[in-house]
Design an enzyme around this catalytic site. Structure first.
Site, PDB file in Angstrom:
ATOM      1  N   TYR A 107      13.573   4.423  -4.292  1.00  0.00           N
ATOM      2  CA  TYR A 107      12.096   4.037  -4.573  1.00  0.00           C
ATOM      3  C   TYR A 107      11.276   5.549  -4.437  1.00  0.00           C
ATOM      4  O   TYR A 107      11.693   6.341  -3.486  1.00  0.00           O
ATOM      5  CB  TYR A 107      11.689   3.029  -3.486  1.00  0.00           C
ATOM      6  CG  TYR A 107      10.098   2.862  -3.809  1.00  0.00           C
ATOM      7  CD1 TYR A 107       9.556   2.090  -4.723  1.00  0.00           C
ATOM      8  CD2 TYR A 107       9.039   3.829  -3.068  1.00  0.00           C
ATOM      9  CE1 TYR A 107       8.289   2.119  -5.118  1.00  0.00           C
ATOM     10  CE2 TYR A 107       7.616   3.531  -3.340  1.00  0.00           C
ATOM     11  CZ  TYR A 107       7.362   2.892  -4.367  1.00  0.00           C
ATOM     12  OH  TYR A 107       5.851   2.830  -4.816  1.00  0.00           O
ATOM     13  N   TRP A 109       7.968   8.321  -6.296  1.00  0.00           N
ATOM     14  CA  TRP A 109       7.400   8.595  -7.329  1.00  0.00           C
ATOM     15  C   TRP A 109       8.070   9.751  -8.517  1.00  0.00           C
ATOM     16  O   TRP A 109       7.550  10.052  -9.415  1.00  0.00           O
ATOM     17  CB  TRP A 109       5.925   9.055  -7.102  1.00  0.00           C
ATOM     18  CG  TRP A 109       4.957   8.012  -7.235  1.00  0.00           C
ATOM     19  CD1 TRP A 109       5.039   6.746  -6.366  1.00  0.00           C
ATOM     20  CD2 TRP A 109       3.781   7.790  -7.838  1.00  0.00           C
ATOM     21  NE1 TRP A 109       3.964   6.078  -6.598  1.00  0.00           N
ATOM     22  CE2 TRP A 109       3.243   6.257  -7.311  1.00  0.00           C
ATOM     23  CE3 TRP A 109       3.188   8.430  -8.812  1.00  0.00           C
ATOM     24  CZ2 TRP A 109       2.035   6.000  -7.940  1.00  0.00           C
ATOM     25  CZ3 TRP A 109       2.002   8.029  -9.340  1.00  0.00           C
ATOM     26  CH2 TRP A 109       1.503   6.690  -8.973  1.00  0.00           C
TER      27      TRP A 109
HETATM   28  N1  LIG Z   1      -5.114  12.181  -4.239  1.00  0.00           N
HETATM   29  C1  LIG Z   1      -3.972  11.050  -4.302  1.00  0.00           C
HETATM   30  N2  LIG Z   1      -4.242  10.094  -4.978  1.00  0.00           N
HETATM   31  C2  LIG Z   1      -3.662   8.941  -4.765  1.00  0.00           C
HETATM   32  C3  LIG Z   1      -2.007   8.996  -4.417  1.00  0.00           C
HETATM   33  C4  LIG Z   1      -2.034  10.288  -3.481  1.00  0.00           C
HETATM   34  O1  LIG Z   1      -0.879  10.285  -2.970  1.00  0.00           O
HETATM   35  N3  LIG Z   1      -2.862  11.438  -3.378  1.00  0.00           N
HETATM   36  N4  LIG Z   1      -1.237   8.155  -4.274  1.00  0.00           N
HETATM   37  C5  LIG Z   1      -1.494   7.150  -5.502  1.00  0.00           C
HETATM   38  C6  LIG Z   1      -0.634   5.721  -5.020  1.00  0.00           C
HETATM   39  S1  LIG Z   1       1.050   5.835  -5.065  1.00  0.00           S
HETATM   40  C7  LIG Z   1      -1.398   4.701  -4.885  1.00  0.00           C
HETATM   41  S2  LIG Z   1      -0.567   3.316  -4.459  1.00  0.00           S
HETATM   42  C8  LIG Z   1      -2.786   4.453  -4.743  1.00  0.00           C
HETATM   43  C9  LIG Z   1      -3.415   3.757  -3.457  1.00  0.00           C
HETATM   44  O2  LIG Z   1      -4.675   3.536  -3.607  1.00  0.00           O
HETATM   45  P1  LIG Z   1      -5.610   2.896  -2.575  1.00  0.00           P
HETATM   46  O3  LIG Z   1      -4.773   1.933  -1.705  1.00  0.00           O
HETATM   47  O4  LIG Z   1      -6.774   2.447  -3.205  1.00  0.00           O
HETATM   48  O5  LIG Z   1      -5.914   4.055  -1.299  1.00  0.00           O
HETATM   49  P2  LIG Z   1      -5.647   4.087   0.045  1.00  0.00           P
HETATM   50  O6  LIG Z   1      -6.174   5.581   0.323  1.00  0.00           O
HETATM   51  O7  LIG Z   1      -4.315   3.594   0.770  1.00  0.00           O
HETATM   52  O8  LIG Z   1      -6.843   3.308   0.779  1.00  0.00           O
HETATM   53  C10 LIG Z   1      -8.202   3.501   0.244  1.00  0.00           C
HETATM   54  C11 LIG Z   1      -9.228   3.097   1.542  1.00  0.00           C
HETATM   55  O9  LIG Z   1      -9.196   1.851   1.890  1.00  0.00           O
HETATM   56  C12 LIG Z   1      -9.789   1.826   3.118  1.00  0.00           C
HETATM   57  N5  LIG Z   1      -9.154   0.749   3.945  1.00  0.00           N
HETATM   58  C13 LIG Z   1      -8.100   0.866   4.639  1.00  0.00           C
HETATM   59  N6  LIG Z   1      -7.981  -0.410   5.212  1.00  0.00           N
HETATM   60  C14 LIG Z   1      -8.865  -1.147   4.951  1.00  0.00           C
HETATM   61  C15 LIG Z   1      -9.501  -2.594   5.309  1.00  0.00           C
HETATM   62  O10 LIG Z   1      -8.565  -3.204   6.031  1.00  0.00           O
HETATM   63  N7  LIG Z   1     -10.679  -3.067   5.001  1.00  0.00           N
HETATM   64  C16 LIG Z   1     -11.298  -2.171   3.870  1.00  0.00           C
HETATM   65  N8  LIG Z   1     -12.282  -2.641   3.439  1.00  0.00           N
HETATM   66  N9  LIG Z   1     -10.972  -0.968   3.495  1.00  0.00           N
HETATM   67  C17 LIG Z   1      -9.836  -0.533   3.932  1.00  0.00           C
HETATM   68  C18 LIG Z   1      -9.553   3.300   3.657  1.00  0.00           C
HETATM   69  O11 LIG Z   1     -10.736   3.580   4.493  1.00  0.00           O
HETATM   70  C19 LIG Z   1      -9.057   4.025   2.669  1.00  0.00           C
HETATM   71  O12 LIG Z   1      -9.550   5.218   2.377  1.00  0.00           O
HETATM   72  O13 LIG Z   1      -3.270   5.867  -4.647  1.00  0.00           O
HETATM   73  C20 LIG Z   1      -2.825   6.642  -5.522  1.00  0.00           C
HETATM   74  N10 LIG Z   1      -3.828   7.903  -5.781  1.00  0.00           N
HETATM   75  N1  LIG Z   2       1.183   5.119   6.267  1.00  0.00           N
HETATM   76  C1  LIG Z   2       1.480   4.991   4.938  1.00  0.00           C
HETATM   77  N2  LIG Z   2       2.578   5.024   4.257  1.00  0.00           N
HETATM   78  C2  LIG Z   2       2.554   5.050   3.049  1.00  0.00           C
HETATM   79  C3  LIG Z   2       1.443   4.751   2.264  1.00  0.00           C
HETATM   80  C4  LIG Z   2       0.066   4.629   2.771  1.00  0.00           C
HETATM   81  O1  LIG Z   2      -0.767   3.987   2.266  1.00  0.00           O
HETATM   82  N3  LIG Z   2       0.170   4.771   4.065  1.00  0.00           N
HETATM   83  N4  LIG Z   2       1.624   4.440   0.756  1.00  0.00           N
HETATM   84  C5  LIG Z   2       2.730   4.005   0.180  1.00  0.00           C
HETATM   85  C6  LIG Z   2       2.661   4.109  -1.184  1.00  0.00           C
HETATM   86  S1  LIG Z   2       1.605   3.381  -1.850  1.00  0.00           S
HETATM   87  C7  LIG Z   2       3.594   4.947  -1.894  1.00  0.00           C
HETATM   88  S2  LIG Z   2       3.798   4.899  -3.525  1.00  0.00           S
HETATM   89  C8  LIG Z   2       4.825   5.634  -1.221  1.00  0.00           C
HETATM   90  C9  LIG Z   2       4.990   7.013  -2.096  1.00  0.00           C
HETATM   91  O2  LIG Z   2       6.393   7.350  -1.429  1.00  0.00           O
HETATM   92  P1  LIG Z   2       7.156   8.397  -2.364  1.00  0.00           P
HETATM   93  O3  LIG Z   2       6.926   8.274  -3.864  1.00  0.00           O
HETATM   94  O4  LIG Z   2       8.680   8.211  -1.761  1.00  0.00           O
HETATM   95  O5  LIG Z   2       6.543   9.900  -2.069  1.00  0.00           O
HETATM   96  P2  LIG Z   2       6.539  11.273  -2.976  1.00  0.00           P
HETATM   97  O6  LIG Z   2       6.421  12.406  -1.911  1.00  0.00           O
HETATM   98  O7  LIG Z   2       5.960  11.169  -4.048  1.00  0.00           O
HETATM   99  O8  LIG Z   2       8.231  11.246  -3.215  1.00  0.00           O
HETATM  100  C10 LIG Z   2       8.815  11.763  -4.353  1.00  0.00           C
HETATM  101  C11 LIG Z   2       9.870  12.757  -4.075  1.00  0.00           C
HETATM  102  O9  LIG Z   2      10.592  12.911  -5.428  1.00  0.00           O
HETATM  103  C12 LIG Z   2      10.957  14.378  -5.252  1.00  0.00           C
HETATM  104  N5  LIG Z   2      10.946  14.757  -7.109  1.00  0.00           N
HETATM  105  C13 LIG Z   2       9.751  15.002  -7.608  1.00  0.00           C
HETATM  106  N6  LIG Z   2      10.246  15.322  -8.943  1.00  0.00           N
HETATM  107  C14 LIG Z   2      11.538  15.261  -8.841  1.00  0.00           C
HETATM  108  C15 LIG Z   2      12.640  15.248 -10.018  1.00  0.00           C
HETATM  109  O10 LIG Z   2      12.434  15.569 -11.124  1.00  0.00           O
HETATM  110  N7  LIG Z   2      13.758  15.111  -9.222  1.00  0.00           N
HETATM  111  C16 LIG Z   2      14.185  14.691  -8.154  1.00  0.00           C
HETATM  112  N8  LIG Z   2      15.422  14.534  -7.711  1.00  0.00           N
HETATM  113  N9  LIG Z   2      13.269  14.580  -7.258  1.00  0.00           N
HETATM  114  C17 LIG Z   2      11.926  14.847  -7.556  1.00  0.00           C
HETATM  115  C18 LIG Z   2       9.435  15.079  -4.473  1.00  0.00           C
HETATM  116  O11 LIG Z   2       9.946  16.208  -4.143  1.00  0.00           O
HETATM  117  C19 LIG Z   2       9.506  14.104  -3.335  1.00  0.00           C
HETATM  118  O12 LIG Z   2      10.188  14.317  -2.360  1.00  0.00           O
HETATM  119  O13 LIG Z   2       4.453   5.903   0.183  1.00  0.00           O
HETATM  120  C20 LIG Z   2       3.779   4.735   0.883  1.00  0.00           C
HETATM  121  N10 LIG Z   2       3.765   5.021   2.254  1.00  0.00           N
HETATM  122 MO   LIG Z   3       1.881   3.877  -4.296  1.00  0.00          MO
END
Ligand SMILES: Nc1nc2c(c(=O)[nH]1)N[C@H]1C(S)=C(S)[C@@H](COP(=O)(O)OP(=O)(O)OC[C@H]3O[C@@H](n4cnc5c(=O)[nH]c(N)nc54)[C@H](O)[C@@H]3O)O[C@H]1N2
Ligand SMILES: Nc1nc2c(c(=O)[nH]1)N[C@H]1C(S)=C(S)[C@@H](COP(=O)(O)OP(=O)(O)OC[C@H]3O[C@@H](n4cnc5c(=O)[nH]c(N)nc54)[C@H](O)[C@@H]3O)O[C@H]1N2
Ligand SMILES: [Mo]
Length: 764
Positions: A107, A109
């Site tokens: 799993y 990104w």
């Molecule tokens: N810059 C940036 N953008 C991203 C990503 C990133 O790594 N960097 N990751 C992407 C990915 S993979 C995903 S899945 C999305 C996730 O997108 P979201 O799930 O929307 O993002 P989060 O930052 O987890 O949460 C957003 C806000 O929810 C609020 N929150 C937390 N718990 C609660 C609660 O119990 N109740 C309420 N009302 N609010 C709460 C917090 O204040 C938090 O700032 O973001 C995407 N966008």
């Molecule tokens: N506490 C907390 N934990 C969270 C979350 C949260 O809200 N709170 N959010 C969760 C969510 S929504 C998500 S989606 C996950 C994200 O978790 P991940 O998707 O596992 O996070 P990334 O750092 O995007 O990891 C991608 C990896 O792929 C590598 N990579 C990039 N390009 C390439 C390529 O071309 N080839 C290879 N082999 N590798 C490559 C990057 O260097 C990196 O190490 O985290 C989750 N974890």
């Molecule tokens: Mo995510």
């Protein structure tokens, strides 16, 4: 023109700079380019984190079977040796234990680009090699992925695709109630790449027209792009109680739309009884919810009245369901929207994930472009994605998932390409323990992430900046030919080439490549894309022209979408694919699963950790997405580094919360609970509740032993989070449910180790 692209944006590659350095410039027409891109080049070139040669862990070569996996040195080996070791180990494990002992869920990104998608390439190889155990759902929205098909008859993907288009919200919505806000921070990202960031533009248009916005969140900053937004501060994890109370107040005030409920939902009687207290003796009144949510009951009643008078959109972000009982705010939010009766009307109703990523609600064409086929997997076994540590710790252990009783497989070999479990998983100290169990771990990455440092065989991949590829995805109108912006670092190879070499050893190369070189594959994908475009009435140029021009844009859909639009127009002709054909407020299939943590209708269940019964000095930890990077990616880049405090991840807390603990802005603090502890840099802000602390994910995991105690010294919140499922229904991760304590760190600041390469001896 030469272009490249990433999940955070599309760029032209500029070489006409004064200092002669290559520069990435956001493409023309992107109204709000992401700040994340500013750290891309520096991260890709970072000599202190790039993997330059294939490497094998010393203990593994000595036959330790994983015991020292969390702290070991490496031996650099050439590609031939690395390929031979991987192929040999794969052969040994499948011979001795079968392909069901190989975990290829992988799993993560990875990076944008249609061809060099690491997971697809890995799955393609493993499927040809007899298959592997995989994972289901995502860390982003697993609770939704399992729940939505039951209650709406739509997969989460279909639900996302059908989300009411932003232009309709901008034009018609009078009151947007955003649970968890709609954040420009998260709206920087589109999986597979984007050429435009439009969410703040739509919000601006709507606000200028007079749409009111209520940000129901523990952080005011979740709606920072809309200064006119009202902030309704809520205790994390209690949104379901607020939603139920709003439903209750609508019901007893007869402010709800009974005709809508009767015609478009099923199970109303059960849900109404629950609201009134018929099932558990507790009416879900505003007075009841007030103490749970830490709000005034009058404010809840006033909000209910306001909702009923306006064209209202109930928007729930993805983060709300990354929590214990994360199914409930989604289901309760939908029920609330149903009672308001606006579902199916332009700009009203219910939305899930506006702003959580860029494309949710963008009126895209959703063209099904071709991709690299993964083939079919002879192994049918899988785990819900966030159950990785449970699987490794308890082979044969039983668990519930979506109505099934399942058991964990016995995994001997783990292979990860394009993901970072030591970023994404919860309770990383527990994962460290689990990670010693498999006999072999193989990782493809370009960087010495925590996961690469905990692998036995490390295969250096290129970044997207070092290769040719194509950005095409169904949510963005641009098609981009990606050219390299730099030479590959060290001996790094594209994942496809790495896996091709291994395929050759395993005797499946012809099936893996189908006789095509990388360039042939890109041409092949483009030629198929041209056919697909032609079916949609668009003519795309030939491959040579595409490579040269670099970018083509297709027009967006001019018919905006309305979630549930067709169903509401004619529910008998266009019933939903649910048990009843209606939106289910009571769902017999879920009820029959007899799960106390997810019964047959939306319910309030107190999360495993909550401020409701916390000690005075405990705070709720919000560990959302980082503003400066994508998860752990680009943490080593200039943009993320510039945001750190003494090299540590900043954590946001209220000035009063800090003062009570003797903490000043810029101090180093220690966050801790029974699961772990980490350091972070204090950043004070009145935009967060006094009982919360926010520490973004993604600082590279750097656990050390300081004065005999385990301490993560960089600021990774996942040493503090809980590793258990949202419920027996979805088993989604519950990253947003955790309590911590915070204190000032007065001891010397331990140096980071993640800013140094691991010890690598040469010539294995
Ligand atoms: N810059 C940036 N953008 C991203 C990503 C990133 O790594 N960097 N990751 C992407 C990915 S993979 C995903 S899945 C999305 C996730 O997108 P979201 O799930 O929307 O993002 P989060 O930052 O987890 O949460 C957003 C806000 O929810 C609020 N929150 C937390 N718990 C609660 C609660 O119990 N109740 C309420 N009302 N609010 C709460 C917090 O204040 C938090 O700032 O973001 C995407 N966008
Ligand atoms: N506490 C907390 N934990 C969270 C979350 C949260 O809200 N709170 N959010 C969760 C969510 S929504 C998500 S989606 C996950 C994200 O978790 P991940 O998707 O596992 O996070 P990334 O750092 O995007 O990891 C991608 C990896 O792929 C590598 N990579 C990039 N390009 C390439 C390529 O071309 N080839 C290879 N082999 N590798 C490559 C990057 O260097 C990196 O190490 O985290 C989750 N974890
Ligand atoms: Mo995510």
């Amino acid at each position: 023109m030469r272009y490249t692209a990433a999940h955070w944006g599309a760029y032209t590659i500029g070489t006409d700079t004064e200092d002669g350095n290559t520069e990435l410039r956001p493409v023309a027409g992107d109204p709000a380019p992401s700040r994340i891109g500013r750290g891309w080049m520096s991260a890709a070139r970072d000599p202190k984190s790039r993997i330059l040669e294939p490497a094998v862990r010393k203990g593994w070569l000595d036959g330790d079977r994983g015991a020292a996996r969390n702290a070991d040195s490496f031996v650099a080996v050439g590609w031939d040796r690395a390929v031979e070791l991987v192929a040999g180990e794969l052969d040994r494990v499948r011979g001795a234990h079968g392909n069901g002992a190989i975990f290829g869920g992988s799993y993560g990104w990875a990076s944008a680009g249609r061809f060099h998608h690491a997971q697809s390439q890995l799955r393609r190889l493993l499927n040809l090699a007899g298959g592997c155990v995989t994972s289901r759902d995502t860390y982003s929205h697993a609770a939704a992925e399992v729940l939505l098909p039951h209650i709406t008859g739509m997969t989460n993907r279909a639900f996302q695709d059908q989300m009411t288009s932003w232009p309709l919200v901008a034009e018609h919505c009078e009151l947007l109630v955003a649970f968890g806000g709609i954040s420009e921070r998260t709206a920087q990202i589109t999986s597979s790449g984007t050429s435009r960031h439009e969410v703040t533009g739509w919000l601006d248009t709507a606000a200028r027209r007079g749409m009111a916005v209520i940000n129901v969140s523990p952080q005011r900053s979740d709606m920072a792009a809309t200064p006119s937004a009202e902030w309704l501060s809520i205790r994390p994890g209690t949104d379901t109680a607020l939603m139920l109370a709003l439903c209750h107040e609508l019901l007893i005030g007869k402010l709800h739309d009974q005709a809508f409920v009767d015609r478009y939902t099923s199970g109303w009687d059960s849900f109404r009884d629950y609201l009134l207290g018929g099932t558990d003796g507790q009416p879900k009144s505003a007075d009841w919810a007030a103490s749970l949510c830490a709000m005034a009951a009058d404010d809840i009643r006033a909000l209910a009245a306001r909702l009923s008078q306006k064209k209202t959109m109930i928007a729930v972000n993805w983060g709300l369901q990354r929590a214990h009982h994360g199914e409930q705010p989604l289901w309760a939010g939908l029920a609330l929207a149903a009672m308001l009766g606006g579902i199916g009307r332009p700009g009203e109703g219910f939305a899930f994930g506006y702003g959580s990523t860029t494309p949710v609600g963008r009126p895209s064409r959703l063209i099904g472009w071709p991709s690299v086929l993964q083939g079919s997997n002879p192994v049918s076994d899988f785990i819900p994605v966030a159950r990785i540590a449970d699987m490794l710790l308890e082979p044969g252990g039983a668990y519930d998932y979506d109505g099934a009783k399942r058991t964990y497989p016995d995994i001997r070999l783990v292979w990860w390409a394009g993901g970072n479990p030591f970023h994404h998983h919860q309770d990383l100290n527990r994962l460290e323990e689990a990670w010693t169990r498999p006999e072999t771990v193989i990782v493809n990455d370009h960087a010495w992430t925590a996961t690469a440092r905990r692998a036995d065989i490390v295969l250096p991949a290129t970044t997207a900046l070092e290769r040719h590829d194509i950005m095409i995805n169904r949510r963005d109108p641009s098609l981009i030919y990606m050219s390299p912006a730099m030479d590959p670092m060290g001996a790094a190879l594209d994942d496809h080439e790495i896996l091709r070499r291994i395929a050759a050893r395993l005797g499946v190369e012809p099936a893996f490549t189908e006789g095509r070189s990388t360039k042939d594959w890109l041409r092949h994908l483009w030629d198929r894309s041209r056919q697909v475009a032609a079916e949609w009435g668009h003519e795309l140029p030939d491959f040579e022209t595409f490579c040269e021009v670099g970018r083509f844009d297709l027009p967006d859909d001019d018919a905006p979408r309305i979630q549930f639009g067709e169903f509401v127009a004619d529910p008998d002709k266009m019933p939903l694919a649910t048990d009843s054909g209606r939106i289910t407020l009571f769902n017999p299939t879920i009820a029959a699963m007899k799960l106390d943590d997810c019964p047959g209708h939306p319910v309030w269940r107190q999360p495993a950790e909550s401020l409701i019964d916390a000690d005075d000095d405990e705070l709720h930890l919000i560990s959302g997405q980082p503003a400066t990077r994508l998860h752990g990616q680009l943490d080593r880049g200039a943009e993320a580094q510039a945001d750190k405090i003494d090299g540590r991840e900043p954590c946001v807390m209220h000035p009063e919360t800090a003062a009570r603990r003797g903490i000043a802005d810029g101090d180093i603090v220690r966050l801790f609970n029974g699961r772990g502890a980490c350091l972070a840099g204090a950043r004070l802000s009145t935009d967060i509740r006094r009982d919360c602390v926010a520490l973004a994910t993604g600082a590279w995991f750097d656990p050390q032993t300081i004065d005999g105690q385990r301490l993560e010294v960089h600021g990774n919140p996942n040493v503090l989070t809980l590793d258990r499922g949202a419920s027996g229904l979805s088993q989604g991760n519950i990253a947003h449910t955790a309590l911590v304590r915070v204190e000032k760190w007065d001891k010397p600041l331990p140096p980071l180790s993640v800013d140094r390469l691991p010890t690598i001896a040469s010539g294995g």
